[in-house]
Design a protein around this motif. Structure first.
Motif: not given
Length: 115
Positions: A2-3, A6, A38-39, A42, A45-46, A94, A97-98, A101
């Protein structure tokens, strides 16, 4: 993974931002900047989660994942088509991913694990 995905999206959105400033009137700059911020939030945070699990990011994405031909589009219509594809792809990833998770979080709750 996912990282990595993104990060790839970030490379493409960065180019959209550069082109908006260089070729267009900046009318979408605030939207693009909000999206970029925002990206990056994220991604940060990831990365924190990955490191907190004592794992590492094996391969960082480099800017050359975006073909040079996509960086040098001078026709507005071509840039807008490229930008549409980028944002459309980013939106769908996105949403994926939402859902992913949220399902993971629900699984933790069902198992009685505090996230």
């Amino acid at each position: 993974m996912d990282y990595e995905h993104l990060s790839r999206i970030a490379v493409f959105i960065e180019q959209v931002s550069v082109d908006e400033k260089n070729y267009d009137y900046g009318e979408f700059s605030s939207f693009i900047e909000t999206t970029e911020n925002a990206l990056y939030l994220h991604l940060c945070n990831l990365q924190i989660v990955i490191h907190s699990l004592h794992s590492t990011i094996s391969d960082y994405v480099k800017r050359d994942v975006m073909d040079a031909s996509l960086r040098t589009l001078t026709k507005r219509s071509e840039r807008y088509m490229r930008d549409f594809v980028i944002f459309h792809t980013a939106k769908h990833f996105g949403k994926y991913l939402e859902e992913k998770y949220e399902d993971l979080l629900r699984s933790y709750v069902i198992m009685g694990i505090k996230p």
